[in-house]
Design a protein around this motif. Sequence first.
Motif, PDB file in Angstrom:
ATOM      1  N   ILE A   3       0.807  -1.222   0.000  1.00 35.09           N
ATOM      2  CA  ILE A   3       0.000   0.000   0.000  1.00 35.09           C
ATOM      3  C   ILE A   3       0.846   1.281   0.000  1.00 35.09           C
ATOM      4  O   ILE A   3       1.982   1.300   0.474  1.00 35.09           O
ATOM      5  N   VAL A 111      -7.608  -5.634   1.084  1.00 30.01           N
ATOM      6  CA  VAL A 111      -6.264  -5.031   1.048  1.00 30.01           C
ATOM      7  C   VAL A 111      -5.311  -5.863   1.911  1.00 30.01           C
ATOM      8  O   VAL A 111      -4.160  -6.098   1.536  1.00 30.01           O
ATOM      9  N   TYR A 117      -3.205  -1.123  -2.706  1.00 32.50           N
ATOM     10  CA  TYR A 117      -4.099  -0.023  -2.326  1.00 32.50           C
ATOM     11  C   TYR A 117      -3.337   1.289  -2.368  1.00 32.50           C
ATOM     12  O   TYR A 117      -2.251   1.404  -1.797  1.00 32.50           O
TER      13      TYR A 117
END
Lengths: 231, 231
Positions: A3, A111, A117
């Motif tokens: 992420i 996620v 993400y």
Amino acid sequence: MNIILASTSSLFGGQYLDYIKDELVKLYQGIDEILFIPFARPSGITHDEYTVIASEFFQKINIRVRGLHKFQDMAKAIDDSKAYFTGGGNTFLLVKMLYENKLMHLLKKNVESGKPYLGTSAGSNIGGLNMKTSNDMPIVYPPSLECMGLVPFNINPHYLDPTPELKHNGETRETRIKEFLVQNNTKVVGLREGNWVRRIGNKITVEGLHLTRIFEQGKEPYEVKSGTEID
Amino acid sequence: MNIILASTSSLFGGQYLDYIKDELVKLYQGIDEILFIPFARPSGITHDEYTVIASEFFQKINIRVRGLHKFQDMAKAIDDSKAYFTGGGNTFLLVKMLYENKLMHLLKKNVESGKPYLGTSAGSNIGGLNMKTSNDMPIVYPPSLECMGLVPFNINPHYLDPTPELKHNGETRETRIKEFLVQNNTKVVGLREGNWVRRIGNKITVEGLHLTRIFEQGKEPYEVKSGTEID
């Protein structure tokens, strides 16, 4: 996990997501389509208008963008997608929409399973433990302020240093975060524009153009360099 | 009603409440003691510390200040008091405390009966219909954002004009209020520092040093002069 939680989508005078383009190519490696979550509606623009803005950027790196609002079954759209991007705007509106449609926990689960993400601004706030360090105006009342907790701290995006020449008695950002710390024992990562949090697996670092300012209960705020691992 | 909802407690470089002293003498005419509501805790100071700051000012105009937090039975203290002052700080904290102690409606009822009320900043936000145009950080989660509605609109205290020289992409105040208006059909009175709303009986005016900027759904924002009646 894989992420990026970025302070902002654009640098002052810069093009949308341009400053972080190389990072996004790495984040979304092997992905040709992402799901865009447009609920934060910056300046009140429509979900469609916002999705066009995101699409125009991602076209440049050969990624197709689909707006979550277009799906009849939004939960299924989240489960079916391979990667996500939540844009900035108003965090209260974003969190309210995610809760009302029962998507907050579902997005978190996906996620956490390893799907890439990207969040910018409000989209980064929801990656933190809760949205209690958002800068946004509470224009709507969400059923909760708890967020995904993709990292074990809170984000303060668009972190802004005090401007002593401003003859204004509204609270500085630092004062606001200190008020938060009186009420909550939660670390706050103040991301200046141009900075982001990167998580790959269990390793979390701060990255970007500037030092990152970190606030903890009972400590003086301190600054860490780009590349520093935090927890 | 007999109320003042002020943008701020202090002007830049000025002493606490000094700029509005003459108005406060008129507001509290015939009153020798007021109840101070310290729940907003600016910079996280204690209720006691905050009450001392208020007391020091009101001493100059021969008014005694009692802190609401000192009373075992806070509801009774509100009913028994002849006048009120709610200081600024964090509106979320203030509203949460008022709701949790079942005081929001009681305070409203007392002020509506004609007892003088002064709010500054967060204390002015709670005089509006709701706190959805507060500038504060959501450091705690109140059970509702609805407020006293002592005036038929919302207040945005510390209203700040855009500063084009600031190379920062956080939303301007005007953008935030426009996002509010996409979601809510509620008038917003943007009070620059040094301005206040005055209500005497049914007459509501804006007062102070500057023009006041007013925002309504579907209209361009407009400015009104000190002394203008609004509704």
